[in-house]
Design a protein around this motif. Structure first.
Motif, PDB file in Angstrom:
ATOM      1  N   GLY A 149      44.498  18.921  29.651  1.00 11.77           N
ATOM      2  CA  GLY A 149      45.179  20.111  29.127  1.00 11.77           C
ATOM      3  C   GLY A 149      44.368  21.371  29.340  1.00 11.77           C
ATOM      4  O   GLY A 149      44.910  22.428  29.675  1.00 11.77           O
ATOM      5  N   ASP A 150      43.053  21.261  29.166  1.00 14.04           N
ATOM      6  CA  ASP A 150      42.174  22.414  29.378  1.00 14.04           C
ATOM      7  C   ASP A 150      42.147  22.815  30.855  1.00 14.04           C
ATOM      8  O   ASP A 150      42.139  23.996  31.187  1.00 14.04           O
ATOM      9  N   ILE A 151      42.122  21.793  31.721  1.00 14.35           N
ATOM     10  CA  ILE A 151      42.148  22.075  33.165  1.00 14.35           C
ATOM     11  C   ILE A 151      43.474  22.737  33.537  1.00 14.35           C
ATOM     12  O   ILE A 151      43.513  23.677  34.322  1.00 14.35           O
ATOM     13  N   ALA A 152      44.567  22.264  32.948  1.00 14.50           N
ATOM     14  CA  ALA A 152      45.882  22.851  33.226  1.00 14.50           C
ATOM     15  C   ALA A 152      45.951  24.299  32.762  1.00 14.50           C
ATOM     16  O   ALA A 152      46.516  25.156  33.446  1.00 14.50           O
ATOM     17  N   VAL A 153      45.369  24.585  31.599  1.00 16.38           N
ATOM     18  CA  VAL A 153      45.347  25.968  31.105  1.00 16.38           C
ATOM     19  C   VAL A 153      44.540  26.846  32.053  1.00 16.38           C
ATOM     20  O   VAL A 153      44.949  27.960  32.398  1.00 16.38           O
ATOM     21  N   ILE A 174      44.483  30.906  36.441  1.00 12.36           N
ATOM     22  CA  ILE A 174      44.157  31.312  37.817  1.00 12.36           C
ATOM     23  C   ILE A 174      45.435  31.664  38.574  1.00 12.36           C
ATOM     24  O   ILE A 174      45.499  32.686  39.274  1.00 12.36           O
ATOM     25  N   LEU A 175      46.473  30.826  38.444  1.00 16.92           N
ATOM     26  CA  LEU A 175      47.732  31.114  39.135  1.00 16.92           C
ATOM     27  C   LEU A 175      48.373  32.400  38.631  1.00 16.92           C
ATOM     28  O   LEU A 175      48.943  33.163  39.415  1.00 16.92           O
ATOM     29  N   ALA A 176      48.282  32.661  37.329  1.00 16.55           N
ATOM     30  CA  ALA A 176      48.813  33.913  36.784  1.00 16.55           C
ATOM     31  C   ALA A 176      48.049  35.109  37.347  1.00 16.55           C
ATOM     32  O   ALA A 176      48.647  36.131  37.698  1.00 16.55           O
ATOM     33  N   ALA A 177      46.728  34.975  37.444  1.00 16.70           N
ATOM     34  CA  ALA A 177      45.918  36.067  38.007  1.00 16.70           C
ATOM     35  C   ALA A 177      46.284  36.318  39.463  1.00 16.70           C
ATOM     36  O   ALA A 177      46.373  37.462  39.907  1.00 16.70           O
ATOM     37  N   ILE A 178      46.524  35.235  40.218  1.00 12.46           N
ATOM     38  CA  ILE A 178      46.928  35.397  41.615  1.00 12.46           C
ATOM     39  C   ILE A 178      48.307  36.045  41.690  1.00 12.46           C
ATOM     40  O   ILE A 178      48.551  36.913  42.538  1.00 12.46           O
ATOM     41  N   ILE A 212      49.604  38.123  39.547  1.00 12.09           N
ATOM     42  CA  ILE A 212      49.416  39.540  39.234  1.00 12.09           C
ATOM     43  C   ILE A 212      48.806  40.261  40.432  1.00 12.09           C
ATOM     44  O   ILE A 212      49.156  41.400  40.735  1.00 12.09           O
ATOM     45  N   ALA A 213      47.917  39.575  41.133  1.00 13.74           N
ATOM     46  CA  ALA A 213      47.253  40.186  42.290  1.00 13.74           C
ATOM     47  C   ALA A 213      48.240  40.527  43.389  1.00 13.74           C
ATOM     48  O   ALA A 213      48.017  41.459  44.167  1.00 13.74           O
ATOM     49  N   LEU A 214      49.323  39.776  43.480  1.00 12.79           N
ATOM     50  CA  LEU A 214      50.327  40.095  44.490  1.00 12.79           C
ATOM     51  C   LEU A 214      50.946  41.465  44.246  1.00 12.79           C
ATOM     52  O   LEU A 214      51.402  42.125  45.165  1.00 12.79           O
ATOM     53  N   PHE A 215      50.941  41.889  43.006  1.00  7.58           N
ATOM     54  CA  PHE A 215      51.529  43.183  42.668  1.00  7.58           C
ATOM     55  C   PHE A 215      50.484  44.253  42.387  1.00  7.58           C
ATOM     56  O   PHE A 215      50.790  45.426  42.399  1.00  7.58           O
ATOM     57  N   ALA A 216      49.251  43.859  42.138  1.00  7.56           N
ATOM     58  CA  ALA A 216      48.189  44.817  41.848  1.00  7.56           C
ATOM     59  C   ALA A 216      47.591  45.297  43.160  1.00  7.56           C
ATOM     60  O   ALA A 216      46.917  44.554  43.846  1.00  7.56           O
ATOM     61  N   GLN A 217      47.811  46.530  43.473  1.00  8.09           N
ATOM     62  CA  GLN A 217      47.500  47.056  44.785  1.00  8.09           C
ATOM     63  C   GLN A 217      46.003  47.162  45.052  1.00  8.09           C
ATOM     64  O   GLN A 217      45.545  46.920  46.156  1.00  8.09           O
ATOM     65  N   TRP A 218      45.199  47.516  44.085  1.00  9.19           N
ATOM     66  CA  TRP A 218      43.787  47.788  44.342  1.00  9.19           C
ATOM     67  C   TRP A 218      42.848  46.701  43.836  1.00  9.19           C
ATOM     68  O   TRP A 218      41.648  46.849  43.889  1.00  9.19           O
ATOM     69  N   LEU A 229      41.745  40.589  43.937  1.00  9.33           N
ATOM     70  CA  LEU A 229      42.620  39.473  44.265  1.00  9.33           C
ATOM     71  C   LEU A 229      43.701  39.878  45.263  1.00  9.33           C
ATOM     72  O   LEU A 229      44.126  39.069  46.082  1.00  9.33           O
ATOM     73  N   SER A 230      44.126  41.134  45.217  1.00 11.43           N
ATOM     74  CA  SER A 230      45.123  41.570  46.197  1.00 11.43           C
ATOM     75  C   SER A 230      44.518  41.601  47.596  1.00 11.43           C
ATOM     76  O   SER A 230      45.206  41.346  48.581  1.00 11.43           O
ATOM     77  N   ASN A 231      43.214  41.878  47.684  1.00 10.51           N
ATOM     78  CA  ASN A 231      42.548  41.839  48.989  1.00 10.51           C
ATOM     79  C   ASN A 231      42.471  40.413  49.520  1.00 10.51           C
ATOM     80  O   ASN A 231      42.638  40.184  50.714  1.00 10.51           O
ATOM     81  N   ILE A 232      42.224  39.449  48.639  1.00 11.80           N
ATOM     82  CA  ILE A 232      42.190  38.049  49.065  1.00 11.80           C
ATOM     83  C   ILE A 232      43.573  37.613  49.522  1.00 11.80           C
ATOM     84  O   ILE A 232      43.728  36.981  50.570  1.00 11.80           O
ATOM     85  N   THR A 233      44.595  37.968  48.738  1.00 11.69           N
ATOM     86  CA  THR A 233      45.974  37.642  49.118  1.00 11.69           C
ATOM     87  C   THR A 233      46.322  38.303  50.444  1.00 11.69           C
ATOM     88  O   THR A 233      46.940  37.689  51.319  1.00 11.69           O
ATOM     89  N   SER A 234      45.899  39.542  50.612  1.00 11.94           N
ATOM     90  CA  SER A 234      46.157  40.262  51.854  1.00 11.94           C
ATOM     91  C   SER A 234      45.463  39.600  53.032  1.00 11.94           C
ATOM     92  O   SER A 234      46.009  39.569  54.139  1.00 11.94           O
ATOM     93  N   SER A 235      44.264  39.042  52.808  1.00 11.82           N
ATOM     94  CA  SER A 235      43.560  38.387  53.907  1.00 11.82           C
ATOM     95  C   SER A 235      44.337  37.170  54.395  1.00 11.82           C
ATOM     96  O   SER A 235      44.388  36.904  55.595  1.00 11.82           O
TER      97      SER A 235
END
Length: 167
Positions: free
Chosen positions: A71-75, A80-84, A86-92, A95-101
């Protein structure tokens, strides 16, 4: 045997297997990718991605050995998935740079060794792509300078590929 000693032995075994798999993956993937004539920059990115996935697997295995609950690993994974996401929409964000790469790697025509022009009214740049990393595109100008441009900015600017490097 005590539980603590068993955990240490399991940890050492996992790390030894990881080191062996790391070198096998690196050599096998590089060899097989060279045979398919994929450019060096793409091979490098594929190897980094495989290493990231295997490192994540090892971390999950080590967490389970040391008693971290599923359960802790799932949380943690959900966070991490939520942060990623958000990074898709966070321009600067970083994480958006990693997604962009990742998007640049699979969907953009520029490659390491290509000569490009960044069409920017205020800061135009022209040069050869020296490296594509998770955060930046490194451009070597004719003067020998290295200009770094964040990956997320590459999507905001028009890029002209002047000369493509052949495989």
């Amino acid at each position: 045997m005590e539980t603590h000693k068993v955990q240490i032995i399991q940890t050492v075994l996992i790390l030894l297997v990881y080191i062996i798999v790391y070198y096998i993956n690196k050599n096998v993937v590089n060899t097989s990718l060279k045979q398919t004539h994929i450019q060096r920059g793409r091979r490098k990115m594929i190897v980094k991605t495989i290493q990231l996935l295997s490192s994540t697997t090892v971390l999950v295995l080590l967490a389970s050995v040391w008693g971290v609950k599923q359960g802790d690993i799932a949380v943690f994974a959900g966070t991490i998935l939520a942060a990623i996401g958000i990074a898709l929409f966070a321009q600067w964000s970083l994480l958006s740079n990693i997604t962009s790469s990742v998007l640049l790697f699979f969907n953009h025509p520029m490659r390491i060794g290509d000569r490009i022009k960044v069409l920017d009214k205020d800061f135009p740049h022209e040069g050869m792509i020296a490296d594509l990393t998770y955060f930046f595109v490194h451009i070597r100008t004719d003067d020998g300078e290295i200009v770094t441009i964040p990956n997320s900015l590459i999507f905001q600017k028009s890029i002209v590929v002047v000369q493509n490097e052949e495989v």
